[in-house]
Motif scaffolding. Structure first.
Motif, short mmCIF file in Angstrom:
data_model
loop_
_atom_site.label_atom_id
_atom_site.label_comp_id
_atom_site.label_asym_id
_atom_site.label_seq_id
_atom_site.Cartn_x
_atom_site.Cartn_y
_atom_site.Cartn_z
N CYS A 119 0.84 -1.19 0.00
CA CYS A 119 0.00 0.00 0.00
C CYS A 119 0.89 1.25 0.00
O CYS A 119 1.94 1.29 0.63
CB CYS A 119 -0.99 -0.01 1.15
SG CYS A 119 -0.58 1.01 2.53
N CYS A 136 -1.15 -1.01 5.82
CA CYS A 136 -1.06 -0.26 7.08
C CYS A 136 -1.58 -1.12 8.23
O CYS A 136 -2.44 -1.97 8.04
CB CYS A 136 -1.93 0.99 7.00
SG CYS A 136 -1.61 2.06 5.60
N CYS A 153 -5.27 2.71 8.36
CA CYS A 153 -5.56 2.75 6.93
C CYS A 153 -6.03 4.16 6.54
O CYS A 153 -6.90 4.73 7.21
CB CYS A 153 -6.63 1.71 6.58
SG CYS A 153 -7.15 1.75 4.86
FE1 FES Z 1 -2.65 1.33 3.66
FE2 FES Z 1 -5.33 1.11 3.41
S1 FES Z 1 -3.90 -0.41 4.02
S2 FES Z 1 -4.09 2.81 2.97
#
Ligand code: FES
Length: 149
Positions: free
Chosen positions: A14, A68, A73
């Motif tokens: 991510c 995250c 997140c």
């Molecule tokens: Fe990183 Fe959603 S897991 S922004």
């Protein structure tokens, strides 16, 4: 497994946490195996089962989804979806002949470069023990997999 086996790992990272963590690991010059092809996604919740299955079909020996930490997140609940989706897919992989250990989910923040290096190192070690996946569009199981997506 032979020493010459170099696992092909696809890593979906991510943008906001894990990709930044990988950047941090690079800036800190941390050593970890260069086996991972990074695919930057905006959120781990964006990684669909189809993307994971396609990675195996295209020749990956292992797939990592790194996002995250829960609660961090940037899209509030994207990684909650990931936390449900990936274990479910791991269970289904067992029925298709793909060892569930070839799919790993972990949480790495932007400040966790050392953890990123450790997770990749561990996963490459696991895949080395398992050996080549050999699923690249050669088995009937994998050819049937798109129905999961
Ligand atoms: Fe990183 Fe959603 S897991 S922004």
């Amino acid at each position: 497994m032979t020493e010459t086996f170099h696992p092909r790992i696809v890593g979906f990272l991510c943008n906001w946490c894990s990709y930044a963590g990988a950047d941090g690991a690079g800036i800190a010059r941390l050593q970890y195996p260069p086996n991972m092809t990074v695919i930057r996604v905006m959120c781990s919740g964006r990684v669909s089962p189809e993307m994971i299955i396609r990675s195996f079909r295209e020749g990956a020996d292992g797939v990592m989804v790194l996002g995250c930490h829960i609660g961090d997140c940037h899209y509030i609940s994207g990684n909650h979806r990931t936390a449900k989706r990936v274990p479910m897919l791991q269970n289904l992989l067992g029925y298709t002949g793909i060892d569930p250990r070839r799919l790993r989910l972990d949480w790495v923040s932007s400040a966790e470069g050392p953890k990123l290096a450790q997770v990749v190192d561990e996963f490459v070690g696991t895949i080395r023990e398992l050996g080549p996946a050999g699923y690249k569009t050669t088995t009937a199981h994998v050819l049937a997999l798109p129905v999961l997506s």
